[in-house]
Structure formats: C-alpha cells, structure tokens
Design a protein around this motif. Structure first.
Motif, PDB file in Angstrom:
ATOM      1  N   LYS A   1       0.842  -1.181   0.000  1.00  0.00           N
ATOM      2  CA  LYS A   1       0.000   0.000   0.000  1.00  0.00           C
ATOM      3  C   LYS A   1       0.885   1.241   0.000  1.00  0.00           C
ATOM      4  O   LYS A   1       1.879   1.302   0.713  1.00  0.00           O
ATOM      5  N   ARG A   2       0.524   2.225  -0.777  1.00  0.00           N
ATOM      6  CA  ARG A   2       1.270   3.485  -0.830  1.00  0.00           C
ATOM      7  C   ARG A   2       0.738   4.446   0.228  1.00  0.00           C
ATOM      8  O   ARG A   2      -0.471   4.531   0.445  1.00  0.00           O
ATOM      9  N   PHE A   3       1.616   5.169   0.845  1.00  0.00           N
ATOM     10  CA  PHE A   3       1.231   6.117   1.867  1.00  0.00           C
ATOM     11  C   PHE A   3       1.553   7.529   1.401  1.00  0.00           C
ATOM     12  O   PHE A   3       2.560   7.752   0.725  1.00  0.00           O
ATOM     13  N   ARG A   4       0.695   8.435   1.777  1.00  0.00           N
ATOM     14  CA  ARG A   4       0.917   9.828   1.413  1.00  0.00           C
ATOM     15  C   ARG A   4       2.025  10.430   2.268  1.00  0.00           C
ATOM     16  O   ARG A   4       2.860  11.182   1.785  1.00  0.00           O
ATOM     17  N   HIS A   5       2.014  10.084   3.577  1.00  0.00           N
ATOM     18  CA  HIS A   5       3.014  10.611   4.508  1.00  0.00           C
ATOM     19  C   HIS A   5       3.342   9.561   5.556  1.00  0.00           C
ATOM     20  O   HIS A   5       2.558   8.654   5.806  1.00  0.00           O
ATOM     21  N   ILE A   6       4.496   9.741   6.191  1.00  0.00           N
ATOM     22  CA  ILE A   6       4.909   8.917   7.321  1.00  0.00           C
ATOM     23  C   ILE A   6       5.146   9.867   8.485  1.00  0.00           C
ATOM     24  O   ILE A   6       5.855  10.874   8.344  1.00  0.00           O
ATOM     25  N   LEU A   7       4.541   9.560   9.615  1.00  0.00           N
ATOM     26  CA  LEU A   7       4.732  10.365  10.820  1.00  0.00           C
ATOM     27  C   LEU A   7       5.834   9.733  11.655  1.00  0.00           C
ATOM     28  O   LEU A   7       5.824   8.529  11.907  1.00  0.00           O
ATOM     29  N   THR A   8       6.755  10.547  12.112  1.00  0.00           N
ATOM     30  CA  THR A   8       7.845  10.035  12.935  1.00  0.00           C
ATOM     31  C   THR A   8       8.354  11.161  13.830  1.00  0.00           C
ATOM     32  O   THR A   8       7.976  12.320  13.671  1.00  0.00           O
ATOM     33  N   HIS A   9       9.206  10.801  14.763  1.00  0.00           N
ATOM     34  CA  HIS A   9       9.785  11.826  15.635  1.00  0.00           C
ATOM     35  C   HIS A   9      10.817  12.634  14.848  1.00  0.00           C
ATOM     36  O   HIS A   9      11.334  12.186  13.834  1.00  0.00           O
ATOM     37  N   HIS A  10      11.077  13.825  15.312  1.00  0.00           N
ATOM     38  CA  HIS A  10      12.074  14.685  14.683  1.00  0.00           C
ATOM     39  C   HIS A  10      12.994  15.197  15.755  1.00  0.00           C
ATOM     40  O   HIS A  10      12.608  15.265  16.907  1.00  0.00           O
ATOM     41  N   PRO A  11      14.181  15.597  15.487  1.00  0.00           N
ATOM     42  CA  PRO A  11      14.769  15.585  14.152  1.00  0.00           C
ATOM     43  C   PRO A  11      15.225  14.180  13.768  1.00  0.00           C
ATOM     44  O   PRO A  11      15.567  13.377  14.633  1.00  0.00           O
ATOM     45  N   LEU A  12      15.237  13.920  12.481  1.00  0.00           N
ATOM     46  CA  LEU A  12      15.703  12.625  11.992  1.00  0.00           C
ATOM     47  C   LEU A  12      17.216  12.548  12.152  1.00  0.00           C
ATOM     48  O   LEU A  12      17.924  13.507  11.874  1.00  0.00           O
ATOM     49  N   ASP A  28      10.502  14.489   1.883  1.00  0.00           N
ATOM     50  CA  ASP A  28       9.333  15.367   1.819  1.00  0.00           C
ATOM     51  C   ASP A  28       8.059  14.639   2.274  1.00  0.00           C
ATOM     52  O   ASP A  28       7.047  15.281   2.559  1.00  0.00           O
ATOM     53  N   LYS A  29       8.123  13.328   2.357  1.00  0.00           N
ATOM     54  CA  LYS A  29       6.976  12.518   2.800  1.00  0.00           C
ATOM     55  C   LYS A  29       6.965  12.318   4.317  1.00  0.00           C
ATOM     56  O   LYS A  29       6.018  11.782   4.865  1.00  0.00           O
ATOM     57  N   ILE A  30       8.030  12.732   4.989  1.00  0.00           N
ATOM     58  CA  ILE A  30       8.167  12.513   6.425  1.00  0.00           C
ATOM     59  C   ILE A  30       7.644  13.740   7.173  1.00  0.00           C
ATOM     60  O   ILE A  30       8.086  14.855   6.936  1.00  0.00           O
ATOM     61  N   LEU A  31       6.702  13.517   8.062  1.00  0.00           N
ATOM     62  CA  LEU A  31       6.168  14.586   8.898  1.00  0.00           C
ATOM     63  C   LEU A  31       6.587  14.333  10.336  1.00  0.00           C
ATOM     64  O   LEU A  31       6.495  13.217  10.836  1.00  0.00           O
ATOM     65  N   GLY A  32       7.035  15.381  10.996  1.00  0.00           N
ATOM     66  CA  GLY A  32       7.510  15.248  12.367  1.00  0.00           C
ATOM     67  C   GLY A  32       6.392  15.283  13.378  1.00  0.00           C
ATOM     68  O   GLY A  32       5.367  15.930  13.178  1.00  0.00           O
ATOM     69  N   ARG A  36       3.388  19.065  20.931  1.00  0.00           N
ATOM     70  CA  ARG A  36       2.553  20.235  20.634  1.00  0.00           C
ATOM     71  C   ARG A  36       1.990  20.237  19.219  1.00  0.00           C
ATOM     72  O   ARG A  36       1.490  21.228  18.754  1.00  0.00           O
ATOM     73  N   MET A  37       2.086  19.115  18.544  1.00  0.00           N
ATOM     74  CA  MET A  37       1.670  19.068  17.152  1.00  0.00           C
ATOM     75  C   MET A  37       0.615  17.987  16.969  1.00  0.00           C
ATOM     76  O   MET A  37       0.654  16.957  17.638  1.00  0.00           O
ATOM     77  N   GLY A  38      -0.294  18.228  16.059  1.00  0.00           N
ATOM     78  CA  GLY A  38      -1.309  17.220  15.776  1.00  0.00           C
ATOM     79  C   GLY A  38      -1.626  17.180  14.292  1.00  0.00           C
ATOM     80  O   GLY A  38      -1.383  18.152  13.575  1.00  0.00           O
ATOM     81  N   TYR A  39      -2.142  16.067  13.833  1.00  0.00           N
ATOM     82  CA  TYR A  39      -2.530  15.897  12.435  1.00  0.00           C
ATOM     83  C   TYR A  39      -3.933  15.318  12.393  1.00  0.00           C
ATOM     84  O   TYR A  39      -4.303  14.500  13.221  1.00  0.00           O
ATOM     85  N   ARG A  40      -4.702  15.726  11.410  1.00  0.00           N
ATOM     86  CA  ARG A  40      -6.010  15.147  11.160  1.00  0.00           C
ATOM     87  C   ARG A  40      -5.838  14.213   9.968  1.00  0.00           C
ATOM     88  O   ARG A  40      -5.392  14.646   8.901  1.00  0.00           O
ATOM     89  N   CYS A  41      -6.179  12.954  10.165  1.00  0.00           N
ATOM     90  CA  CYS A  41      -5.955  11.941   9.133  1.00  0.00           C
ATOM     91  C   CYS A  41      -7.276  11.312   8.703  1.00  0.00           C
ATOM     92  O   CYS A  41      -8.102  10.964   9.551  1.00  0.00           O
ATOM     93  N   ALA A  42      -7.451  11.152   7.397  1.00  0.00           N
ATOM     94  CA  ALA A  42      -8.606  10.419   6.881  1.00  0.00           C
ATOM     95  C   ALA A  42      -8.418   8.935   7.162  1.00  0.00           C
ATOM     96  O   ALA A  42      -9.357   8.206   7.456  1.00  0.00           O
ATOM     97  N   GLU A  43      -7.173   8.491   7.082  1.00  0.00           N
ATOM     98  CA  GLU A  43      -6.831   7.095   7.365  1.00  0.00           C
ATOM     99  C   GLU A  43      -5.454   7.085   8.012  1.00  0.00           C
ATOM    100  O   GLU A  43      -4.555   7.794   7.586  1.00  0.00           O
ATOM    101  N   LEU A  44      -5.302   6.291   9.060  1.00  0.00           N
ATOM    102  CA  LEU A  44      -4.027   6.198   9.763  1.00  0.00           C
ATOM    103  C   LEU A  44      -3.685   4.730   9.942  1.00  0.00           C
ATOM    104  O   LEU A  44      -4.487   3.962  10.467  1.00  0.00           O
ATOM    105  N   VAL A  45      -2.519   4.359   9.500  1.00  0.00           N
ATOM    106  CA  VAL A  45      -2.023   2.994   9.665  1.00  0.00           C
ATOM    107  C   VAL A  45      -0.755   3.100  10.501  1.00  0.00           C
ATOM    108  O   VAL A  45       0.098   3.942  10.239  1.00  0.00           O
ATOM    109  N   PHE A  46      -0.641   2.256  11.510  1.00  0.00           N
ATOM    110  CA  PHE A  46       0.581   2.271  12.310  1.00  0.00           C
ATOM    111  C   PHE A  46       1.053   0.854  12.544  1.00  0.00           C
ATOM    112  O   PHE A  46       0.283  -0.095  12.454  1.00  0.00           O
ATOM    113  N   HIS A  47       2.350   0.738  12.802  1.00  0.00           N
ATOM    114  CA  HIS A  47       2.907  -0.597  13.009  1.00  0.00           C
ATOM    115  C   HIS A  47       2.894  -0.945  14.484  1.00  0.00           C
ATOM    116  O   HIS A  47       2.888  -0.089  15.350  1.00  0.00           O
TER     117      HIS A  47
END
Length: 184
Positions: A1-12, A28-32, A36-47
């Motif tokens: 499955k292709r993902f639009r973005h990957i959420l991970t801790h920062h800094p890498l 550019d696909k990696i979001l930190g 204090r940060m949040g994201y609204r996701c239509a679909e979220l997959v996590f391992h």
C-alpha cells in the motif's frame, strides 16, 4: 500500500534518513511529531510489534539487513575483532575505558564508532566481524548484519540491563554473552 506521509519523531538522525532513502521514501513525505503538534488523518495505519513479546522474527531482521548488505555471501574485508566502547562524550561511560581499550587492542581488537560511518559501511564491518565486544547501546542494532556464529560480548552497567540484543542474537544464531560491570 502506498502512503501519502509517514509520521515520525524529529529531528531525523542520519541512520533514519539513510533508511528512508534506501526504502525509496522521500524526506518530503516525512512529517515530524511532537507533543505540541497534531494531524487530522482520513486514514491512519501504524505498526505494532511483530509478536506480543516485541521480538522481531529472524525473517524480519534479515530482510532489513538485506536492504544494506544485499544478497552477498562473500565475507567483506574488515577488522575481525571489533570493540565498541563508546567515547568519553557518551552518556554511558565505560569505567576503566582506557585500560580495557588497551587490553583489547593487544588482542587484535580495533576500536570502532559506528556513528561515524554510513549504514552500508557499518553493515560491512559487522558482517565481517568474528568477535564483537561492546558496551550496550543503539550501535548494537547492527548485529542484524552479523553472520551466524559471530561471538558478541555485551557489557552492561549493574544499574541497567536490557536484553534486546540478546534476543536479536538468539534469532540470528549469534553467540552472545552478557557481562555486567559493577563498581563506581
């Protein structure tokens, strides 16, 4: 499955960037993430962990190793005896480090700091090692690159013992020994 973005801790860290690059994931696909940060996701997959114990099976460890080593059976030219003793700037300083380094050097060990190399270079060094003496730390993740039968002596402080690399060693057929260092 292709993902639009990957959420991970920062800094890498460097090894994160190298791994994402090897997997074909643009930075550019990696979001930190932060507290204090949040994201609204239509679909979220996590391992999750591969198994309820959190121990990855050998097949998963070997598939990650192949990303950086390839399928080669040839033994890379590298020091056969590695000593990972952590530098004096480390958060975990080895007592009597200088004396231990001297003793190991007299027995053919080469001091090695994996953080100074690319993942491919780390993979080659660990793949060619026959014996590794190391203070417990993240650099031992590189055990996934070792060949079965590699001897590993992991040094722990009596205040902190974590068996995660013992489990990796068991999965991959490495001969792992734990040594607990006591004293002040």
């Amino acid at each position: 499955k292709r993902f639009r973005h990957i959420l991970t801790h920062h800094p890498l860290k460097s090894f994160h960037r190298q791994t994402f690059e090897r997997l074909g994931v643009g930075l550019d696909k990696i979001l930190g993430l932060s507290k204090r940060m949040g994201y609204r996701c239509a679909e979220l997959v996590f391992h999750t962990a591969h198994h309820q114990t959190g121990r990855a099976p050998a097949s998963s460890l070997l598939s990650v190793a192949r990303l950086f080593l390839g399928q080669t059976k040839e033994k890379p030219p590298t020091p056969r005896r590695l000593a990972l003793l952590r530098g004096p700037e480390s958060s975990r300083v080895l007592l009597h480090r200088k004396e231990i380094a001297g003793l190991l050097a007299s027995r053919g060990f080469v001091e090695y700091e994996p953080i100074r190399d690319t993942i491919e270079e780390q993979a080659r060094k660990f793949a060619g090692a026959e014996v590794i003496v190391a203070v417990h730390g993240a650099a031992l993740t590189n055990l996934i690159f070792c060949r079965p039968g590699t001897r590993v002596l992991e040094l722990f402080s009596a205040r902190y013992v974590n068996p995660c690399y013992v489990h990796i060693s068991q999965q991959l057929g490495l001969r792992h020994t734990t040594f607990i260092v006591t004293g002040k």
